[in-house]
Scaffold this motif. Structure first.
Motif, PDB file in Angstrom:
ATOM      1  N   VAL A 286      13.082 -76.776 -50.358  1.00 15.07           N
ATOM      2  CA  VAL A 286      11.977 -77.074 -49.598  1.00 15.07           C
ATOM      3  C   VAL A 286      12.227 -78.065 -48.354  1.00 15.07           C
ATOM      4  O   VAL A 286      11.391 -77.929 -47.030  1.00 15.07           O
ATOM      5  N   GLN A 287      13.354 -78.886 -48.398  1.00 16.06           N
ATOM      6  CA  GLN A 287      13.561 -79.697 -47.390  1.00 16.06           C
ATOM      7  C   GLN A 287      14.073 -79.090 -46.138  1.00 16.06           C
ATOM      8  O   GLN A 287      13.632 -79.225 -45.224  1.00 16.06           O
ATOM      9  N   ILE A 288      14.906 -77.761 -46.427  1.00 11.86           N
ATOM     10  CA  ILE A 288      15.392 -76.976 -45.395  1.00 11.86           C
ATOM     11  C   ILE A 288      14.324 -76.317 -44.693  1.00 11.86           C
ATOM     12  O   ILE A 288      13.966 -76.240 -43.443  1.00 11.86           O
TER      13      ILE A 288
ATOM     14  N   ARG B 235       9.560 -69.735 -54.082  1.00  8.62           N
ATOM     15  CA  ARG B 235       8.845 -71.133 -54.438  1.00  8.62           C
ATOM     16  C   ARG B 235       8.812 -72.161 -53.275  1.00  8.62           C
ATOM     17  O   ARG B 235       7.876 -73.286 -53.395  1.00  8.62           O
ATOM     18  N   ALA B 236      10.016 -72.150 -52.630  1.00  2.00           N
ATOM     19  CA  ALA B 236      10.295 -73.141 -51.607  1.00  2.00           C
ATOM     20  C   ALA B 236       9.200 -72.794 -50.311  1.00  2.00           C
ATOM     21  O   ALA B 236       9.292 -73.654 -49.433  1.00  2.00           O
ATOM     22  N   GLY B 237       8.791 -71.667 -50.185  1.00  2.25           N
ATOM     23  CA  GLY B 237       7.805 -71.301 -49.131  1.00  2.25           C
ATOM     24  C   GLY B 237       8.413 -70.564 -48.169  1.00  2.25           C
ATOM     25  O   GLY B 237       7.644 -70.249 -46.968  1.00  2.25           O
ATOM     26  N   PHE B 238       9.500 -69.847 -48.314  1.00  2.00           N
ATOM     27  CA  PHE B 238      10.218 -69.022 -47.387  1.00  2.00           C
ATOM     28  C   PHE B 238       9.488 -67.584 -47.664  1.00  2.00           C
ATOM     29  O   PHE B 238       9.151 -67.186 -48.733  1.00  2.00           O
TER      30      PHE B 238
ATOM     31  N   ILE C 249      18.585 -65.135 -46.995  1.00 11.23           N
ATOM     32  CA  ILE C 249      17.860 -65.453 -45.585  1.00 11.23           C
ATOM     33  C   ILE C 249      16.505 -65.528 -45.823  1.00 11.23           C
ATOM     34  O   ILE C 249      15.859 -64.892 -46.676  1.00 11.23           O
ATOM     35  N   GLY C 250      16.014 -66.607 -45.367  1.00 11.19           N
ATOM     36  CA  GLY C 250      14.558 -66.645 -45.588  1.00 11.19           C
ATOM     37  C   GLY C 250      13.819 -67.313 -44.293  1.00 11.19           C
ATOM     38  O   GLY C 250      14.724 -68.030 -43.514  1.00 11.19           O
ATOM     39  N   TRP C 251      12.740 -67.158 -43.883  1.00 13.36           N
ATOM     40  CA  TRP C 251      12.197 -67.376 -42.663  1.00 13.36           C
ATOM     41  C   TRP C 251      10.920 -68.585 -43.095  1.00 13.36           C
ATOM     42  O   TRP C 251      10.217 -68.267 -43.984  1.00 13.36           O
ATOM     43  N   LYS C 252      10.649 -69.475 -42.440  1.00 10.27           N
ATOM     44  CA  LYS C 252       9.515 -70.525 -42.482  1.00 10.27           C
ATOM     45  C   LYS C 252       8.476 -69.613 -41.879  1.00 10.27           C
ATOM     46  O   LYS C 252       8.334 -69.016 -40.796  1.00 10.27           O
TER      47      LYS C 252
END
Length: 332
Positions: free
Chosen positions: A172-174, A231-234, A307-310
């Motif tokens: 989540v911080q990332i 869950r972290a939003g990515f 790999i994940g994107w905001k």
């Protein structure tokens, strides 16, 4: 899967039993951890990494860079598939900068190295990098205390997230530290890492001491990473798994290399010493259960790449279910 061979460094009789004792810390468990559960003693992990980086002026640490260098090579291939020029790339839990050393001026303007170990962070000079380098000594678990929100175009992490206490919270911080449409690329050890060592030590302890203690750290499962990233939003997630197998002359060289990597046991409540006869039994069990015909023993490092994107308004989005205009029967 890649197999590597580790050279023989020392005869087992020359390795002291104390070398495998965990670092003991009189300090309390880190009260500023982002999560409610304390699995690892972060202060002990920092001490272990500092000692590894300082041993023989850093020479021993450089000798055992082979695993992180190999994973960094595989990460840079994924990074180069992103056709974008980044002004800065934040290397989270950078260590000495294994990934950032592979960046070039065509894709990146500056690399920001962040690590909890100051000695490891400054182990190698700026001349080892092809891009401008900034170094930040900070705890990876408290990223937003060192990095402002919505400030980074790309964040990478090469084999450091398996030591954080609250992986969902750090993810989540990332995401918060990334700008909209920013990318996170990470590699972390999976749950099957060092399964040969784990099982050998457990069997030896049951045989010699009548019980077991955790000597290999718990690690995340590859099946959980997609859920954690979501869950972290990515968005636009990619998760894949690979293995690196390294051949060692015996279990003793493996354990010595893990110590020089700063990968000692840092579990809260761990035992601070392993009896010599238990280690000897574990070495014999290791060779019997997993040994090669040439007398060497394998060590498996399972690596999970993510790999994940905001999220951002301009990102491509999947169409709504049922909106397709072409029948798959016509295509196939």
């Amino acid at each position: 899967m890649l197999s590597l061979a580790r050279k023989h460094l020392a005869h087992p009789s020359s390795i002291r039993a104390q070398a495998y004792a965990s670092v003991s810390s009189s300090s309390p468990v880190n009260p500023t951890s982002v999560g409610p559960f304390q699995v690892f003693d972060r202060n002990v992990k920092r001490i272990q990494k500092d000692r590894a980086a300082a041993r023989d002026g850093g020479a021993r640490s450089r000798t055992v860079d082979y695993v992180r260098d190999e994973i960094a090579d595989r990460m840079i291939e994924r990074f180069q598939d992103i056709k974008r020029k980044f002004n800065t790339v934040l290397d989270l839990g950078s260590g000495s900068g294994h990934f950032s050393k592979l960046l070039d001026a065509e894709t990146t303007g500056k690399a920001i190295l962040l690590d909890s170990s100051e000695k490891l962070l400054h182990r190698d000079p700026d001349t080892a990098f092809d891009v401008e380098v900034e170094r930040i000594h900070a705890d990876e678990e408290n990223l937003l205390q060192a990095i402002p929100p919505n400030s980074q175009e790309a964040i990478v992490s090469c084999l450091s997230l398996h030591w954080v206490n609250d992986l969902p919270g750090v993810l989540v911080q990332i995401r918060e530290a990334l700008k909209p449409d920013g990318v996170f690329l990470g590699a972390l050890f999976g749950g099957d890492t060092l399964f040969e060592l784990r099982t050998s030590l457990q069997l030896a302890e049951v045989e010699r001491e009548g019980g077991i203690s955790p000597h290999v750290s718990p690690m995340t499962d590859s099946r959980d990473m997609s859920n954690l990233l979501g869950r972290a939003g990515f968005t636009l997630l990619t998760v894949d798994v690979d293995e690196v197998k390294v051949a060692y002359p015996s279990m003793w060289e493996l354990m010595e290399d893990l110590q020089d990597m700063g990968e000692n046991n840092a579990v809260v409540g761990r035992r601070h010493f392993i009896h010599r006869d238990t280690l000897a039994a574990a070495s014999a069990i290791y060779k019997e259960l997993h040994g090669h015909e040439d007398g060497s023993v394998p060590a498996t490092f399972q690596v999970i790449y993510v790999i994940g994107w905001k999220p951002a308004p301009n990102q491509p989005k999947p169409l709504e279910r049922g909106s397709g205009q072409t029948n798959l029967k016509d295509v196939l």
